[in-house]
Every structure is written in structure tokens, then in C-alpha cells.
Design an enzyme around this catalytic site. Sequence first.
Site, PDB file in Angstrom:
ATOM      1  N   GLN A  93       1.015  -1.331  -0.076  1.00 33.16           N
ATOM      2  CA  GLN A  93      -0.020  -0.011   0.054  1.00 33.16           C
ATOM      3  C   GLN A  93       0.906   1.319   0.113  1.00 33.16           C
ATOM      4  OE1 GLN A  93      -2.317   0.859   3.623  1.00 33.16           O
ATOM      5  NE2 GLN A  93      -3.322   2.547   2.754  1.00 33.16           N
ATOM      6  N   TYR A 113       2.349  -7.677  16.243  1.00 32.38           N
ATOM      7  CA  TYR A 113       2.743  -6.406  15.236  1.00 32.38           C
ATOM      8  C   TYR A 113       3.512  -5.407  16.230  1.00 32.38           C
ATOM      9  CZ  TYR A 113       2.138  -2.559  11.929  1.00 32.38           C
ATOM     10  OH  TYR A 113       2.675  -1.523  10.999  1.00 32.38           O
TER      11      TYR A 113
HETATM   12  N1  SER Z   1      -2.241   0.280  10.032  1.00 31.74           N
HETATM   13  C1  SER Z   1      -1.747  -0.640  10.779  1.00 31.74           C
HETATM   14  C2  SER Z   1      -2.615  -1.696  11.198  1.00 31.74           C
HETATM   15  O1  SER Z   1      -3.817  -1.235  11.045  1.00 31.74           O
HETATM   16  C3  SER Z   1      -1.475   0.259  12.068  1.00 31.74           C
HETATM   17  O2  SER Z   1       0.045   0.448  11.724  1.00 31.74           O
HETATM   18  O3  SER Z   1      -2.179  -2.821  11.331  1.00 31.74           O
END
Ligand code: SER
Length: 318
Positions: free
Chosen positions: A13, A143
Site C-alpha cells: 500500500q 505487530y
Molecule cells: N495500519 C496498521 C494496522 O492497522 C497500524 O500501523 O495494522
Amino acid sequence: MDKSILIIGACGQIGTELTLKLRENLGKNAVIASDISEGSEELMQSGPFEFINALDYNQIAAVIDKYAINEVYLMAAMLSATGEKFPAKAWELNMNSLFNVLNLAKEGKIKKVFWPSSIAVFGPTTPKENTPQQTVMAPTTVYGISKLAGERWCEYYFNKFGVDVRSVRYPGIISWKTSPGGGTTDYAIEIYHKALQDGNYDSFLNKDTKLPMMYMDDAIDATLKIMNAPAEQVKIRSSYNLAAISFTPKEIADEIKNFIPKFDISYHSDFRQSIADSWPSSIDDSQARKDWGWKHQFDLEKISDSMLKNLQIKYDAL
Ligand code: SER
């Protein structure tokens, strides 16, 4: 020395639009796009492309050698929602790709590195509103854990080895060119697609879940600003808070109704709700504004106008 840039994860993206912008600024041959698979036609036709698995140090080193690369933007990552499904893979990709690039910089093979962090580095015990640059950081997603660890390693490589690494904590990024993949903030893109296609959207986040967001043009602008700033102005070598606007699913739906009066939204939250609930609602990015002149341009109305116009053109062309 002329700039010669490698983008790893160029088909994603952000990678796609970053590559196109850098090619517009520096010329197509100054920017090498790379990813594990091919990207959009526009990206593939805009300049050189190499297949690179971000986990393969030798592959990255060979491309750096081939094109005499001096700057790397590492955009490959597994985002929050997908990361919860594949925690070990998310950790491996997000950490080892960063080590590959930091080590190449440490060995003197490249001069400058951009690596994005995220609002996901914050957790449920972090102050939610106007989250400061320095605060409690106890993320609860894989994450977020990988991005927080990555931030610590970036600062470590800067302090110990003088690696010129620069980073911002992106909020949710809204864009129309290339679809996002596996993020919790992706609803704020899906909603525009569904508004045009179906006239309604079933949100996977509750109506009052407020999250920090930013339009792609602003995200690219911030990325280029921090990379072009003189080294002494980049005072934070972990990662800078970065913000533009914050809104809830209800607020974005109300804005879309100004353009498409019949638009309707419903709410059925899923596992991504608890991820969103663990993140800040708004971010204090005054340090980025002070140190290297960051300033956003797009508010929710401008974003909605641009998203709906560009997506309509895309759908009409299909
Ligand atoms: N856009 C990302 C996510 O939703 C956040 O850094 O994982």
C-alpha cells in the site's frame, strides 16, 4: 554522490506510492522497486524492478551491489490483524528484515535507512488522548511488539554503529491506489469502496472507536521530509510520533453522507476491535513538527473528497 534508492516491499500500500513519488522526484532509474511478487501495472511500468525476499540478506546485498544503492526504504511487514493469525511469521518477517537492512548499513554497504514504525507500539496502559512521544509502551499485539523491538534496535544501531536510520510511527494510512493488507485501520479504506459499490458498509469496529489516521499524500510527504532532513535535525532515532487527524467509524460515515446522502453504516465488531481498543485515539506529534517541519494537509473532508473521486474513476475504468 547521487541518490540510488532501493524500496523493499515496493508493491504494498505505501511502497507503491512511495516508489512512484521518488521516481517522479529523482528519475525512474534512481529508484529500484523490489518485492516478493509483482505489483500494479502502473508500478511495474514506472521503472526497474527486482524480486527480493526481505528475509534473504544475500538477495538484498546483491541488488544493492548491482545498482550501487545508498538508501533503503524497508516497507515490507506483516500488519496487526494478519500478525495475530500468524504470530511467529509476523515476528520473523518484521524483525529479520530489519536486521538484514540495519546490518547492511552497519557494514557500510548503504548510507541511510527508512523503516516505518506504527501507533501499534502503544498499548492499553498508554495515555489514549494526545499520546506523548515518551510514554508507557506495552503493546499487546505481535505487530506492536515487533515494531517496538524494532524501534529499540534502530536506536541501538544509531548509537553503537552510527547507522543513519530514520523512522516515523505511522497512524492508519488511507489511500485508493493500492489496497492495504491485514491492518486494523483498513476499515477506513473499505468504507469508501463499499460506499461507491453498495451504498452501505458493515464496520468491523464499533461506532465510537476513535483512531489516528492520515491520508497517503501526507504519509509520503512525512517520509520524504524526515529522509531529506539534515542528520542533526533528526533527534529521535527510535521513531517519531506522527499524526494528522482522528475519527470514529460514525464520524467517517457522517462525512461520506455529505457526498452520498443515502449511504448507510452498520456495526458488527470482530477480533480487530480489541486491537483497536488497545491503541491511542490521538497522538501528540509536536516533536516531529518542531524537529523537521512536519505539517499535515488533509482533513477528513479533503480525504473523503479525494478518495471518492479517485475510486469512482477507478471503478468507471473497469
Ligand atoms: N495500519 C496498521 C494496522 O492497522 C497500524 O500501523 O495494522
